[in-house]
Design an enzyme around this catalytic site. Structure first.
Site, PDB file in Angstrom:
ATOM      1  N   ARG A  96      -6.780  -3.781  21.134  1.00 53.27           N
ATOM      2  CA  ARG A  96      -6.194  -5.108  20.942  1.00 53.27           C
ATOM      3  C   ARG A  96      -5.302  -5.546  22.087  1.00 53.27           C
ATOM      4  O   ARG A  96      -5.410  -6.682  22.563  1.00 53.27           O
ATOM      5  CB  ARG A  96      -5.394  -5.102  19.647  1.00 53.27           C
ATOM      6  CG  ARG A  96      -6.300  -4.948  18.467  1.00 53.27           C
ATOM      7  CD  ARG A  96      -5.529  -4.758  17.201  1.00 53.27           C
ATOM      8  NE  ARG A  96      -6.460  -4.742  16.078  1.00 53.27           N
ATOM      9  CZ  ARG A  96      -6.102  -4.525  14.833  1.00 53.27           C
ATOM     10  NH1 ARG A  96      -4.830  -4.290  14.541  1.00 53.27           N
ATOM     11  NH2 ARG A  96      -6.992  -4.530  13.867  1.00 53.27           N
ATOM     12  N   SER A 140     -10.723 -11.251  11.211  1.00 53.65           N
ATOM     13  CA  SER A 140     -10.807  -9.806  11.364  1.00 53.65           C
ATOM     14  C   SER A 140     -11.422  -9.400  12.697  1.00 53.65           C
ATOM     15  O   SER A 140     -12.391  -9.971  13.168  1.00 53.65           O
ATOM     16  CB  SER A 140     -11.651  -9.195  10.255  1.00 53.65           C
ATOM     17  OG  SER A 140     -11.907  -7.840  10.574  1.00 53.65           O
ATOM     18  N   GLY A 178       4.188   1.667  -0.647  1.00 57.49           N
ATOM     19  CA  GLY A 178       5.096   1.791  -1.782  1.00 57.49           C
ATOM     20  C   GLY A 178       4.383   2.066  -3.094  1.00 57.49           C
ATOM     21  O   GLY A 178       4.742   2.984  -3.838  1.00 57.49           O
ATOM     22  N   LEU A 208       0.825  -1.209   0.000  1.00 61.61           N
ATOM     23  CA  LEU A 208       0.000   0.000   0.000  1.00 61.61           C
ATOM     24  C   LEU A 208       0.852   1.249   0.000  1.00 61.61           C
ATOM     25  O   LEU A 208       0.667   2.154  -0.820  1.00 61.61           O
ATOM     26  CB  LEU A 208      -0.909   0.002   1.222  1.00 61.61           C
ATOM     27  CG  LEU A 208      -2.192  -0.793   1.079  1.00 61.61           C
ATOM     28  CD1 LEU A 208      -2.937  -0.786   2.389  1.00 61.61           C
ATOM     29  CD2 LEU A 208      -3.042  -0.216  -0.035  1.00 61.61           C
TER      30      LEU A 208
HETATM   31  C1  LIG Z   1      -3.849 -10.475   8.477  1.00 62.62           C
HETATM   32  C2  LIG Z   1      -3.723  -8.982   8.572  1.00 62.62           C
HETATM   33  C3  LIG Z   1      -4.837  -8.181   8.573  1.00 62.62           C
HETATM   34  C4  LIG Z   1      -4.726  -6.799   8.648  1.00 62.62           C
HETATM   35  N1  LIG Z   1      -5.874  -6.055   8.656  1.00 62.62           N
HETATM   36  C5  LIG Z   1      -5.757  -4.704   8.719  1.00 62.62           C
HETATM   37  C6  LIG Z   1      -6.934  -3.908   8.714  1.00 62.62           C
HETATM   38  O1  LIG Z   1      -8.050  -4.436   8.669  1.00 62.62           O
HETATM   39  N2  LIG Z   1      -6.803  -2.561   8.762  1.00 62.62           N
HETATM   40  C7  LIG Z   1      -5.571  -1.966   8.803  1.00 62.62           C
HETATM   41  O2  LIG Z   1      -5.524  -0.747   8.822  1.00 62.62           O
HETATM   42  N3  LIG Z   1      -4.428  -2.704   8.815  1.00 62.62           N
HETATM   43  C8  LIG Z   1      -4.498  -4.057   8.783  1.00 62.62           C
HETATM   44  N4  LIG Z   1      -3.356  -4.805   8.802  1.00 62.62           N
HETATM   45  C9  LIG Z   1      -2.042  -4.134   8.800  1.00 62.62           C
HETATM   46  C10 LIG Z   1      -1.724  -3.684   7.385  1.00 62.62           C
HETATM   47  O3  LIG Z   1      -2.184  -4.618   6.439  1.00 62.62           O
HETATM   48  C11 LIG Z   1      -0.231  -3.520   7.165  1.00 62.62           C
HETATM   49  O4  LIG Z   1       0.319  -2.846   8.225  1.00 62.62           O
HETATM   50  C12 LIG Z   1       0.018  -2.696   5.920  1.00 62.62           C
HETATM   51  O5  LIG Z   1      -0.632  -3.262   4.830  1.00 62.62           O
HETATM   52  C13 LIG Z   1       1.490  -2.583   5.625  1.00 62.62           C
HETATM   53  O6  LIG Z   1       1.631  -2.059   4.312  1.00 62.62           O
HETATM   54  P1  LIG Z   1       3.045  -1.673   3.759  1.00 62.62           P
HETATM   55  O7  LIG Z   1       2.855  -1.115   2.404  1.00 62.62           O
HETATM   56  O8  LIG Z   1       3.708  -0.793   4.747  1.00 62.62           O
HETATM   57  O9  LIG Z   1       3.895  -2.988   3.714  1.00 62.62           O
HETATM   58  P2  LIG Z   1       3.592  -4.335   2.906  1.00 62.62           P
HETATM   59  O10 LIG Z   1       2.212  -4.381   2.436  1.00 62.62           O
HETATM   60  O11 LIG Z   1       4.100  -5.430   3.754  1.00 62.62           O
HETATM   61  O12 LIG Z   1       4.496  -4.239   1.616  1.00 62.62           O
HETATM   62  C14 LIG Z   1       5.849  -4.541   1.694  1.00 62.62           C
HETATM   63  C15 LIG Z   1       6.380  -4.435   0.290  1.00 62.62           C
HETATM   64  O13 LIG Z   1       7.775  -4.323   0.312  1.00 62.62           O
HETATM   65  C16 LIG Z   1       8.367  -5.294  -0.510  1.00 62.62           C
HETATM   66  N5  LIG Z   1       9.637  -5.622   0.100  1.00 62.62           N
HETATM   67  C17 LIG Z   1       9.906  -5.870   1.408  1.00 62.62           C
HETATM   68  N6  LIG Z   1      11.214  -6.085   1.578  1.00 62.62           N
HETATM   69  C18 LIG Z   1      11.790  -5.949   0.372  1.00 62.62           C
HETATM   70  C19 LIG Z   1      13.132  -6.050  -0.099  1.00 62.62           C
HETATM   71  N7  LIG Z   1      14.134  -6.330   0.729  1.00 62.62           N
HETATM   72  N8  LIG Z   1      13.354  -5.862  -1.403  1.00 62.62           N
HETATM   73  C20 LIG Z   1      12.341  -5.576  -2.262  1.00 62.62           C
HETATM   74  N9  LIG Z   1      11.075  -5.459  -1.871  1.00 62.62           N
HETATM   75  C21 LIG Z   1      10.802  -5.645  -0.572  1.00 62.62           C
HETATM   76  C22 LIG Z   1       7.379  -6.416  -0.582  1.00 62.62           C
HETATM   77  O14 LIG Z   1       7.551  -7.121  -1.787  1.00 62.62           O
HETATM   78  C23 LIG Z   1       6.071  -5.643  -0.563  1.00 62.62           C
HETATM   79  O15 LIG Z   1       5.775  -5.210  -1.871  1.00 62.62           O
HETATM   80  C24 LIG Z   1      -3.452  -6.194   8.737  1.00 62.62           C
HETATM   81  C25 LIG Z   1      -2.327  -6.995   8.754  1.00 62.62           C
HETATM   82  C26 LIG Z   1      -2.439  -8.384   8.711  1.00 62.62           C
HETATM   83  C27 LIG Z   1      -1.217  -9.240   8.805  1.00 62.62           C
END
Ligand SMILES: Cc1cc2nc3c(=O)[nH]c(=O)nc-3n(C[C@H](O)[C@H](O)[C@H](O)COP(=O)(O)OP(=O)(O)OC[C@H]3O[C@@H](n4cnc5c(N)ncnc54)[C@H](O)[C@@H]3O)c2cc1C
Ligand code: HEM
Ligand code: HEM
Ligand code: SF4
Ligand code: F3S
Ligand code: FES
Lengths: 638, 253, 240
Positions: free
Chosen positions: A330, A284, A45, A43
């Site tokens: 939580r 959820s 990135g 989300l």
């Molecule tokens: C089961 C579950 C349910 C959830 N439900 C909710 C909810 O209902 N509401 C809410 O607000 N939040 C919720 N969350 C939390 C939320 O989903 C995450 O905190 C959020 O999506 C994180 O997004 P992000 O873009 O920061 O990281 P991520 O979505 O983890 O993206 C990480 C990205 O980085 C890339 N990446 C990582 N390391 C490297 C590397 N070394 N080299 C290249 N690429 C790399 C990966 O490929 C990926 O594209 C939930 C989490 C979980 C586990």
């Protein structure tokens, strides 16, 4: 190292607007001249990469997934918060800000959180325009649900697939830019190091996961959007590939790591069924809207749920927290559940769960309404457990789920390394010591769509006219050799045990000592066990295959190696923080009723750790947290 | 339970692979299919054989990363279920299970059970979006969306991009995947302006990679999200309109 | 792996029908529309042929009537020829589309095919053999024209005496067999085709979908029964 948060002056409500007006901008025609690397297409990135490209920057995006449509974000179920007040139930920017700071147990930065609440409404507008099919009412207007820790209904959702739909929205925006040639997207390529020249980030080194090729990429600035590290516990609700490597590499190059021990243990997950369990599945939190949590009153009561009469059930959350009942935050819900386990009142074959019962709401609203609200979650539950939650209550148990800690960033989301930014779950975030439900999606998209794309201009403007350092600079060669050495080392150990074995062992130590409840002697124990296990790993791990083709064991080995170092830091931070706050519960610091006991005199601050080289413990720096708009209260949900 | 596994091993896209036979013992019925493969990989690793490479990430049936051909059925015997959500209780002791990667010219095998699904992204890049630069959106409640429209858009949007539809289709057609995206955006008011240019661009790109749909209907049954082939009919309808109307004007129809 | 800037072929713009026909979906439309015409013909043809049960005069008159179609407004056999041209066009398009699609699908299949038997859940035998049932029908038509229209394949063929010709042919067992096999193939073809065409032209609706299946089945059964009965009745001596 100075931790200047660069919080703009002026009253809270005007800070963001004032800041945007004050910071340096890059003129549209000049944006073409700047290239930005975005690591991660979750989300945070994807939204950042798409927006930067729309603004005219040349963007290079990287993900270890095979497509930008996949990221851990896709698993988010419950929803996303926004202070739209469409319900007219008294919601407002201030209330969202207040709830988030309070929910975070007063360990987050006021200015950031307020900005988050401000842009939250724009996120919903943006996503709806992108075609995110949020749930609607019969009139065609957006529907809302309520989430733990708040008393208004401000959560927008798309069935049980909110994260998926939001990510697809961002992915589609990103794909459009890729199609237009404004974004150079590298899939199945993992970032393994940050490259720095005179202390500022100028590029990254990646490994092509298919060919094993080690490649250098340079740009004017580097953005890390690489997600959370809850997989350090091995068993968590995180996607299996989520890891800490990207930000850990940055940390080892000098970026400060903030509040590493602030982790969230989510109350509603499906309990493990055996020791082959590879991951825990979240149910959820929204289920707590209509489900009632209970355990038998009698310890060791092994009867089936149906055989336990109403009078012998203990709806403990409703009993202890009448005001919020099943909707307490939580950390509170999780710890309560853990206490039930301690009292030997756990349910299920392994007695490792509590009941989440829908009987009453099915009676009240009818099965169809429940099916319509949670149908897919119930199916998922049945698929995994082979039990039908419409008839027997669900069994749930807390599991590691989110990491509030991460790279320290200032108001502009820049880490302590100039030119290096961290957004989404990867930064130490706006959630303090505990994240409220549906706030991570909000934060990830706020950072990516509405904050970083503007604040990054402030840094870039300074480099107008100077080209990005090219990849033939010795710093890149150096980084490449380091990376190659690490991989060769791992491949050459040729020990006896698999990477997963070590990861499991590490996970056990962490959940035991650095999980829901933490104690001095437990943490000290962990701090002696982890390095020992790490040493064993470095001599006895077995990584087969080569580095010229796709090799999962090799990828995992690199990630687990970093987890060992992270785990140590987490325990050290947990030991260091002599208070209980949010997800960080130190048994030495609790109220008579066993609630978290904060110490605002000494600990209303962020601990940011600076790498000192292998073998020497990190050095702690602190950012004092000042609360001018909220008075610090003992959190009470009674 | 004890199982006999026949699994496709292939070092890389260049080399040619073969089915190799393995045996796994004491598999618990509570295990997921992928956990069964984990167990096998542990055994292989201990025995000094390189573990089997298979794609996976969320293990919750939502990321679309996993997916293999199990005894001639994409994602295995349980309908509407992704490989990672399939549990061993669906099999019985002594079974032989044949595991193969997706097969389609557009999906090259990368290693063992892993294929390259990037043509899906190319299709989306061609037009699978609504053009709305960040910050330019009107208030979310400005345009009401009929509940039913939102609901069926969501049905289509549930696609996880796993590729099982292509794997299942005797013609290796990607019709269901493309139709789902076209329907998701085409059903919403926000998607109308680009409705016809979108379907044209996406289908034309799709056809560069994939076979044509002759309405076998296998894809619907293989789809872990049970996405309906009714969306394919809608796709055909919209595509004709797109070609017929001058798509410059189409947005206004 | 790096995603490269993609180019969509939608840029080329010729006359929209041609443009449409170039695409696979377009050719599916062509197959469906031509398919409808062919279905129409088959039914019409069956009904017409039923006249043999009324005896020689009727069916022969019917043949004449066809040629006289349009009465005195249009010159004799002109209207019939117009219809024939429509029919020929339908066949031509249908067949061209069928083969071009079939070849493209062969090319786009996997380099290596599945090692295990595929477990088809809905794809029927009929749907997977459309091209073959089609080819059989095609060959049949060639023979059929030689047999009953031009008479080359029919030793004692009498131009215009449809009744006589039919009886002559069908009373030879091998010929009867050919007709029976061909019509079963056609039945299969229609069994999938008459359902499939709705999908191709986007006529679908949860309420109506089941109905589509019934329609196709009924259609196929009618055609097979109707057509197969002619040779059988002749062999059985009902028609003589
Ligand atoms: C089961 C579950 C349910 C959830 N439900 C909710 C909810 O209902 N509401 C809410 O607000 N939040 C919720 N969350 C939390 C939320 O989903 C995450 O905190 C959020 O999506 C994180 O997004 P992000 O873009 O920061 O990281 P991520 O979505 O983890 O993206 C990480 C990205 O980085 C890339 N990446 C990582 N390391 C490297 C590397 N070394 N080299 C290249 N690429 C790399 C990966 O490929 C990926 O594209 C939930 C989490 C979980 C586990
Ligand atoms: C009178 C004879 C015929 C009739 C009534 C007929 C009818 C139909 C119909 C209704 C369809 C469905 C079209 C769609 O799915 O949109 C169809 C499909 C098909 N026809 Fe025929 N057809 C006839 C002859 C032929 C011949 C001679 C061939 C050539 C070999 C042929 C080959 C096919 C093929 C391959 C398909 C499936 C192609 C696809 O679905 O994409 N048919 N036919
Ligand atoms: C057993 C079944 C059938 C019988 C008894 C039958 C009989 C005939 C007869 C008697 C004629 C010649 C009519 C005339 O000369 O005026 C004819 C013509 C024809 N038949 Fe059939 N037919 C049968 C099945 C079919 C089928 C299945 C097809 C197509 C798939 C077909 C296609 C044609 C065509 C194209 C002509 C030429 C029509 C014309 O001259 O305009 N017939 N048929
Ligand atoms: S349509 Fe179904 S089968 Fe095809 S990619 Fe999407 S989810 Fe997978
Ligand atoms: S299986 Fe294939 S033929 Fe069409 S209906 Fe599904 S794409
Ligand atoms: S692993 Fe994510 S869908 Fe199966």
């Amino acid at each position: 190292m100075n931790l200047d948060a660069k919080v703009p002056p002026g009253p809270l409500a005007d800070k963001w607007d004032g800041h945007r007006a004050a910071i340096n901008l890059v003129a549209p025609t000049n944006k073409r001249k700047f290239s930005v690397i975005v690591v991660g297409t979750g989300l945070a990135g994807a939204s950042a990469a798409a927006t930067l490209a729309e603004l005219g920057y040349h963007v290079k995006a990287y993900t270890y997934h095979d497509s930008a449509r996949r990221a851990h974000s896709i698993a988010a179920q419950g929803g996303i918060n926004a202070a739209k007040n469409y319900r007219g139930d008294g919601d407002s920017t201030y209330r969202l800000f207040y709830d988030t700071v309070k929910g975070g147990d007063y360990r987050s930065r006021e200015a950031n959180v307020y900005r988050l609440a401000q842009v939250s409404t724009e996120i919903i507008d943006q996503c709806v325009a992108q075609g995110v099919p949020f749930a609607r009412e019969y009139g065609g207007l957006l529907d809302n649900r309520s989430f733990g820790g708040v008393q208004v209904s401000r959560t927008f959702y798309a069935r049980g697939q909110t994260g998926q739909q939001l990510l697809l929205g961002a992915y589609q925006a990103l794909s459009r830019q890729v199609g237009l040639g404004n974004v150079e997207l590298h899939t199945r390529s993992e970032m393994l190091d940050v490259v720095q020249v005179d202390g500022r980030a100028v590029g990254i080194v990646t490994r092509d996961l298919v060919t094993g090729e080690i490649e250098s990429h340079s740009a004017h600035a580097v953005v890390l959007a690489t997600g959370g590290y809850a997989n350090v516990y091995f068993l968590s609700t995180m996607a299996r590939k989520s890891n800490v490597t990207a930000i850990w590499r940055a940390h080892r190059k000098g970026a400060a790591f903030a509040n590493p021990s602030f982790t969230q243990i989510h109350p509603t997950c499906i309990p493990a069924s055996d020791d082959f369990q590879s991951k825990l599945t979240l149910m959820s939190e929204s289920l707590r809207n209509d489900g009632r949590i209970w355990v038998p009153q009698e310890p060791g009561d092994r009867r089936a749920a149906g055989d336990i009469p109403e009078s012998e059930r203990d709806y403990y959350l409703e009993r202890i927290y009448p005001a919020f009942g099943n909707l307490v935050p939580r950390d509170v819900a999780s710890r309560a559940a853990e206490r039930m386990m301690e009292e030997n009142r756990g349910v299920g074959p392994l007695q490792n769960g509590v009941f989440l019962d829908f009987a009453d709401s099915i009676k009240r609203l009818g099965e169809d309404t429940i099916r319509q609200r949670y149908g897919n979650l119930f199916e998922m539950y049945e698929r995994i457990t082979d039990e039908n939650p419409y008839e027997v209550p669900m069994r749930i148990y807390p599991a590691p789920h989110y990491t509030m800690g991460g790279l320290w960033v200032d108001y502009n989301l820049m880490t302590t390394t100039p030119g290096l930014y961290a957004i989404g779950e990867a930064n130490f975030s706006d959630h303090g010591a505990n994240r409220l439900g549906a706030s991570a999606l909000m934060q990830g998209l706020a950072d990516g769509y509405f904050v970083l794309p503007y604040t990054i201009g402030d840094y870039l403007a300074g480099w107008l006219g100077s080209d990005a350092v090219t990849t033939d600079h010795p710093a890149f060669a150096q980084a490449e050799t380091d990376v190659k050495e690490r991989t060769n080392e791992l491949l050459s150990i040729g020990g006896t045990r698999s990477v997963d074995w070590f990861h499991r062992e590490l996970g056990k130590i962490m959940i035991e000592q650095c999980g829901m409840a933490r104690s001095r002697q437990g943490l000290e124990k962990a701090l002696s066990e982890i390095p020992a296990l790490h040493e064993e790993f470095r001599t006895d791990v077995r990584v087969l295959g080569d580095d010229e083709s796709l090799n999962f064991s090799l990828e995992k080995a690199g990630r687990v190696a970093d987890y060992f170092e992270l785990a140590e830091l987490m325990c050290r931070d947990a030991l260091d923080r002599e208070e209980s706050s949010g997800g960080h519960f130190r048994v030495e610091h609790q109220t008579p009723e066993g609630e978290a006991l904060r110490n605002d005199e000494d600990w209303a601050m962020v601990s940011a750790w600076e790498w000192q080289g292998r073998g020497t413990p990190q050095k702690r720096h602190t950012e004092k947290l000042v609360f001018e708009n909220i008075e610090l209260k003992q959190r009470s949900y009674k | 339970m004890n199982l006999k596994l026949r699994i496709w091993r292939q070092q890389n896209s260049g080399s040619n692979g073969e089915l190799v036979e393995y045996r796994v013992s004491d598999i618990s019925p509570e295990m997921s299919f992928l956990e069964m493969l984990d167990t096998l990989n542990e055994q292989l690793n201990a025995a000094g054989t390189e573990p089997i490479a298979f794609d996976h990430d969320c293990r919750e049936g939502i990321c679309g990363m996993c997916g293999v051909m199990i005894n001639g059925q994409p994602h295995g015997p349980q309908l509407g279920t992704a490989t990672c959500q399939l549990h061993m209780r669906k099999f019985s002791d002594g079974d032989t299970i044949v595991i193969e990667p997706w097969r389609a010219r557009a999906f090259g095998v990368i290693k063992d059970l892993i294929v390259d699904r990037s043509p899906f992204d190319t299709i989306v890049e061609a037009g699978g979006f609504i053009t709305v630069p960040t910050g330019s959106a009107p208030d979310a409640n400005l345009i009401p969306v009929p509940r039913d429209a939102a609901e069926s858009a969501m049905d289509a949007a549930a696609c996880i991009g796993c590729g099982a539809c292509v794997a299942a289709c005797p013609n290796s057609a990607a019709q269901l995947f493309t139709a789902a995206k076209v329907a998701h955006l085409g059903l919403l008011p926000q998607g109308q302006p680009e409705r016809y240019s979108r379907v044209e661009a996406m289908v034309d790109t799709m056809e560069e990679f994939f076979g044509s749909c002759t309405n076998h209907g296998e894809c619907e049954k293989a789809c872990p999200k049970s996405i309906s082939i009714d969306f394919i009919a809608q796709l055909n309808r919209d595509y004709l309109k797109a070609k017929m109307l001058n798509s410059k004007l189409a947005g206004q129809r | 792996m790096t995603a490269t800037k993609n180019t969509t072929s939608s840029s080329r713009r010729s006359f929209w029908l041609l443009d449409l026909y170039r695409s696979q979906i377009g050719r599916k439309w062509a197959m469906a529309i031509s398919g409808v015409i062919l279905l129409g013909f088959i039914i019409f043809h069956l009904v017409g042929n039923l006249k043999v049960y009324l005896g020689p005069e009727d069916i022969n008159e019917y043949g004449e009537a066809l040629r006289d179609l349009g009465g005195h407004l249009a010159p004799r056999t002109h209207l019939l020829w117009i219809m024939r041209f429509g029919l020929i066009a339908a066949f031509a398009i249908h067949i061209h589309a069928a083969f071009s699609l079939a070849f493209e699908n062969r090319r786009k299949g996997g380099d290596v095919s599945y090692q295990t038997q595929r477990e088809y859940l809905v794809a029927s035998y009929a749907s997977r053999t459309m091209i073959w049932s089609g080819i059989i029908v095609l060959l049949f038509i060639a023979y059929h024209l030689a047999d009953l229209t031009w008479g080359w394949a029919n030793p004692d063929f009498v131009r215009g005496d449809i009744y006589h010709n039919m009886v002559e042919s069908f009373s030879r067992a091998p010929v009867a067999a050919i007709y029976i096999v061909a019509n079963v193939a056609l039945g299969l073809h229609i069994y999938h085709g008459a359902w499939s065409l709705f999908q191709s032209i986007g006529i679908n609706n949860p309420r109506f979908n089941q109905w589509r299946k019934w329609f196709a089945q009924a259609f196929a059964v009618t055609i097979v029964l109707g057509n197969v009965l002619f040779p059988i009745m002749v062999l059985a001596g009902v028609i003589e």
